[in-house]
Every structure is written in C-alpha cells, then in structure tokens.
Design a protein around this motif. Sequence first.
Motif, PDB file in Angstrom:
ATOM      1  N   LEU A 170      27.078  67.129  23.917  1.00 16.12           N
ATOM      2  CA  LEU A 170      28.245  66.551  24.582  1.00 16.12           C
ATOM      3  C   LEU A 170      28.708  65.359  23.761  1.00 16.12           C
ATOM      4  O   LEU A 170      27.962  64.399  23.564  1.00 16.12           O
ATOM      5  N   SER A 171      29.941  65.423  23.246  1.00 12.97           N
ATOM      6  CA  SER A 171      30.489  64.357  22.404  1.00 12.97           C
ATOM      7  C   SER A 171      31.374  63.450  23.242  1.00 12.97           C
ATOM      8  O   SER A 171      32.275  63.922  23.947  1.00 12.97           O
ATOM      9  N   LEU A 172      31.120  62.141  23.153  1.00 11.50           N
ATOM     10  CA  LEU A 172      31.875  61.153  23.917  1.00 11.50           C
ATOM     11  C   LEU A 172      32.164  59.942  23.043  1.00 11.50           C
ATOM     12  O   LEU A 172      31.431  59.664  22.083  1.00 11.50           O
ATOM     13  N   PRO A 173      33.224  59.187  23.339  1.00 16.04           N
ATOM     14  CA  PRO A 173      33.419  57.907  22.651  1.00 16.04           C
ATOM     15  C   PRO A 173      32.231  56.984  22.896  1.00 16.04           C
ATOM     16  O   PRO A 173      31.663  56.965  23.994  1.00 16.04           O
ATOM     17  N   ALA A 174      31.866  56.229  21.864  1.00 16.95           N
ATOM     18  CA  ALA A 174      30.660  55.402  21.961  1.00 16.95           C
ATOM     19  C   ALA A 174      30.730  54.419  23.123  1.00 16.95           C
ATOM     20  O   ALA A 174      29.741  54.177  23.816  1.00 16.95           O
ATOM     21  N   GLY A 175      31.915  53.848  23.362  1.00 16.33           N
ATOM     22  CA  GLY A 175      32.047  52.850  24.418  1.00 16.33           C
ATOM     23  C   GLY A 175      32.048  53.423  25.819  1.00 16.33           C
ATOM     24  O   GLY A 175      31.995  52.660  26.794  1.00 16.33           O
ATOM     25  N   GLN A 176      32.105  54.759  25.964  1.00 13.18           N
ATOM     26  CA  GLN A 176      32.174  55.371  27.283  1.00 13.18           C
ATOM     27  C   GLN A 176      30.919  56.143  27.654  1.00 13.18           C
ATOM     28  O   GLN A 176      30.821  56.650  28.777  1.00 13.18           O
ATOM     29  N   ALA A 177      29.963  56.247  26.755  1.00 12.15           N
ATOM     30  CA  ALA A 177      28.787  57.093  26.995  1.00 12.15           C
ATOM     31  C   ALA A 177      27.962  56.588  28.177  1.00 12.15           C
ATOM     32  O   ALA A 177      27.596  57.356  29.076  1.00 12.15           O
ATOM     33  N   ILE A 178      27.652  55.288  28.215  1.00 15.44           N
ATOM     34  CA  ILE A 178      26.823  54.746  29.286  1.00 15.44           C
ATOM     35  C   ILE A 178      27.543  54.822  30.620  1.00 15.44           C
ATOM     36  O   ILE A 178      26.965  55.210  31.642  1.00 15.44           O
ATOM     37  N   ALA A 179      28.840  54.476  30.634  1.00 14.81           N
ATOM     38  CA  ALA A 179      29.599  54.538  31.889  1.00 14.81           C
ATOM     39  C   ALA A 179      29.719  55.969  32.395  1.00 14.81           C
ATOM     40  O   ALA A 179      29.657  56.218  33.610  1.00 14.81           O
ATOM     41  N   PHE A 180      29.873  56.930  31.490  1.00 10.19           N
ATOM     42  CA  PHE A 180      29.955  58.329  31.892  1.00 10.19           C
ATOM     43  C   PHE A 180      28.647  58.781  32.546  1.00 10.19           C
ATOM     44  O   PHE A 180      28.665  59.445  33.591  1.00 10.19           O
ATOM     45  N   LEU A 181      27.524  58.429  31.954  1.00 15.24           N
ATOM     46  CA  LEU A 181      26.246  58.805  32.534  1.00 15.24           C
ATOM     47  C   LEU A 181      26.029  58.129  33.880  1.00 15.24           C
ATOM     48  O   LEU A 181      25.483  58.733  34.810  1.00 15.24           O
ATOM     49  N   ARG A 182      26.455  56.882  33.976  1.00 18.72           N
ATOM     50  CA  ARG A 182      26.283  56.157  35.243  1.00 18.72           C
ATOM     51  C   ARG A 182      27.051  56.831  36.373  1.00 18.72           C
ATOM     52  O   ARG A 182      26.587  56.898  37.512  1.00 18.72           O
ATOM     53  N   THR A 183      28.212  57.359  36.077  1.00 13.91           N
ATOM     54  CA  THR A 183      29.060  57.957  37.102  1.00 13.91           C
ATOM     55  C   THR A 183      28.708  59.403  37.389  1.00 13.91           C
ATOM     56  O   THR A 183      28.751  59.846  38.535  1.00 13.91           O
ATOM     57  N   HIS A 184      28.320  60.159  36.346  1.00 16.20           N
ATOM     58  CA  HIS A 184      28.137  61.601  36.490  1.00 16.20           C
ATOM     59  C   HIS A 184      26.676  62.028  36.486  1.00 16.20           C
ATOM     60  O   HIS A 184      26.393  63.213  36.295  1.00 16.20           O
ATOM     61  N   GLN A 185      25.749  61.117  36.692  1.00 20.02           N
ATOM     62  CA  GLN A 185      24.345  61.479  36.565  1.00 20.02           C
ATOM     63  C   GLN A 185      23.900  62.491  37.615  1.00 20.02           C
ATOM     64  O   GLN A 185      22.908  63.201  37.432  1.00 20.02           O
ATOM     65  N   ARG A 186      24.618  62.622  38.720  1.00 21.65           N
ATOM     66  CA  ARG A 186      24.236  63.599  39.740  1.00 21.65           C
ATOM     67  C   ARG A 186      24.520  65.034  39.319  1.00 21.65           C
ATOM     68  O   ARG A 186      24.071  65.968  39.980  1.00 21.65           O
ATOM     69  N   GLU A 187      25.284  65.228  38.246  1.00 14.20           N
ATOM     70  CA  GLU A 187      25.624  66.579  37.817  1.00 14.20           C
ATOM     71  C   GLU A 187      24.474  67.268  37.084  1.00 14.20           C
ATOM     72  O   GLU A 187      24.533  68.471  36.846  1.00 14.20           O
ATOM     73  N   TRP A 188      23.436  66.515  36.711  1.00 20.17           N
ATOM     74  CA  TRP A 188      22.298  67.115  35.999  1.00 20.17           C
ATOM     75  C   TRP A 188      21.200  67.493  36.991  1.00 20.17           C
ATOM     76  O   TRP A 188      20.973  66.785  37.984  1.00 20.17           O
ATOM     77  N   ARG A 189      20.519  68.570  36.691  1.00 24.94           N
ATOM     78  CA  ARG A 189      19.411  68.999  37.526  1.00 24.94           C
ATOM     79  C   ARG A 189      18.277  67.973  37.459  1.00 24.94           C
ATOM     80  O   ARG A 189      18.138  67.248  36.470  1.00 24.94           O
ATOM     81  N   PRO A 190      17.429  67.915  38.488  1.00 24.73           N
ATOM     82  CA  PRO A 190      16.355  66.903  38.492  1.00 24.73           C
ATOM     83  C   PRO A 190      15.415  67.003  37.302  1.00 24.73           C
ATOM     84  O   PRO A 190      14.864  65.993  36.840  1.00 24.73           O
ATOM     85  N   ASP A 191      15.195  68.221  36.773  1.00 22.65           N
ATOM     86  CA  ASP A 191      14.258  68.389  35.665  1.00 22.65           C
ATOM     87  C   ASP A 191      14.935  68.290  34.295  1.00 22.65           C
ATOM     88  O   ASP A 191      14.273  68.480  33.263  1.00 22.65           O
TER      89      ASP A 191
END
Length: 323
Positions: free
Chosen positions: A108-129
């Motif tokens: 997944l390619s993202l702008p460097a300045g948005q990577a942490i914010a993207f993970l913070r907001t969308h972390q529920r989209e990943w499976r627990p494992d």
Amino acid sequence: MNALWWLALPILLLPVWWHRKKREQHKAEPLATSRFLPRTEPRQTREWSWQDLLLLLVRCLLLACAIAWLADPVMPSRGDTVIVAEGTDAQWAEREAAQAGLSKAERLSLPAGQAIAFLRTHQREWRPDARLLVLGDIPMPAMAPEFGRRIEVRTLARPFERAERHVHIASTRLEQWRRVFAGQGAVFDEAPGAKTSLIVWDRPDAPPASLRAPLWLVADTTAFPELKKAPQVGGLHYADSPRGRLWHAASWPPQTAEAARTLLEDWQRLHAGPPAYTMPARVFDATASVRAPEPSGALRGILMAVLVALFVLERILSHARRR
C-alpha cells in the motif's frame, strides 16, 4: 462508542405498530333493511394490501440503514500489509519487507506525511491477526501515536535534495543581492518568466501591474501599500497581495555574509515552516486504553447512498398510498 447505536434496533418495531394501528377499520355492508337481523356489535377488521407491506418493509430498512450509518460498521478484511511511503527506495523496501517475513504481503503506497494518520483512522479494517509494517521517510509526529494493534515502523531518511529556485533581482545592488543567495541553488533570471518563483524588488518605483510571482522580497515598501500595516514575525513583515506573498525586513539587503545567512534562514523558516525530521524506527504495541478512532468511512458512503435511495422510495410509496 459507535457500536452502541446497534442497541437502537428495537426501534424497528415502531413502523410495524404504526401500520397495524393505521389499518384498523370498520367494514360496512349496505343492506335493504336490518329489521329482522339480530343486534350485534361491529367488528374491527385489519386489511393489508401489497402497497402497505412494501411501504412497511421500506420504512424498516430505512431505520436499519440509519442505525447502521450511525454505528459505522467496518468489515475487517485486510490481511498482512506493507505500507510504503511514496519516494522510498524500492530495493530497500523489498529487503526490509522480506526481513520482516512480509515479502508476499499486500503493498500500500501512501504519502509519507499521511501514513501514520491513515493507520490511526483505518486500523479497524485489518483483521486481528494481520501484521502491519510501515517503511520509508516517515516524518516524526508532534505526539507519539497510539494504536489498538501492533504496528512496526522502519524508516530511511531520504537524501536532501536542494531545490532549484528561479530568482529575478530588480535592484541597483545586484551583486550584493546575489551574495545573499550564494550556495542556495538559485538560478538568476534576467527577466521574470513562468519559472520565476521569487522576485527581489529593491526599487522605489512600482513594478508593472502584470508582474506576478509566488514570493517577493521587498526592500523598499514605497510601492507596496500592503506592507505599511503588515504583521511582523521575527523581525520580518509579510502580507498577501494580488502579486503574491510579500516579505520585508528593514535590514535588507544584509551587509555581511553571516547576516545574510541568518536572515535568509529566518525567512525560509517562517515561510516554509520547520523542516520535518524522520521518525526513528520503532514498534508500536497495542494500547488497550487507546481512544476510539474516528469513523473510517469504509461503508459509510455506501450506506448513505442506500439511505437516500430508501428515503426517496418511501416518499413515493407514501404519496401513492394517499392517492
């Protein structure tokens, strides 16, 4: 917190109760005479038509979609993922992903300045494992982020690239101004053009009305009335105008090389902001007390479209029923 909206599902019983209440009627049959009939109390009958059943279904679906939109459901469908900041060396990224055992993981390619914010907001989209690895020149955030899952960050600072700046100098002290930009990668334009990003105006007369540039360094403010009451920051005055952003300092042009370097650094710091520093490599463990992330919007767009469609359909059926 959003999941508590699912407790409102019993409200779906309201349309059922309302439809049953509205359909209670007295059924009357015309007779020539009722003289010889026994006296009986009138009976209430409930008659359902296909329009009513369809309208009831649409209203129940409308309420269910509204509750689902408020609850913000997310389907955790993503697996192992490597998030690569844009501009990262591809060979280094593949080597780090293989070392972490994620060579076959999704990229997944993202702008460097948005990577942490993207993970913070969308972390529920990943499976627990699922395992998450972030690679690249990730800028250091003002505060250490917290996640509800384990995330590993490996960083590589990109080499500094000196940007080429086209400068036009309108001044009788041309050489003195050139020394100010010595070693800054400046390209001096004899006449301002489309590539000119900075104009140094050191003349008492006003520039041509058609002359435009993103940035201006103004030594004589006579021809720039915007700078008369301009705010001051760190000894520098600035103002926005139709020509571009204007900057002025009483000590321009500097008399010594040290003064020129200091003044130019102060101007660049105020105009472009502080430089971004690369975050050190680290592992963020899951934090149980982390604040619930903002809505991810993964399904909200679809639910909103369905909600609008159901509302329009409900209005049409209601109008047809009255007729």
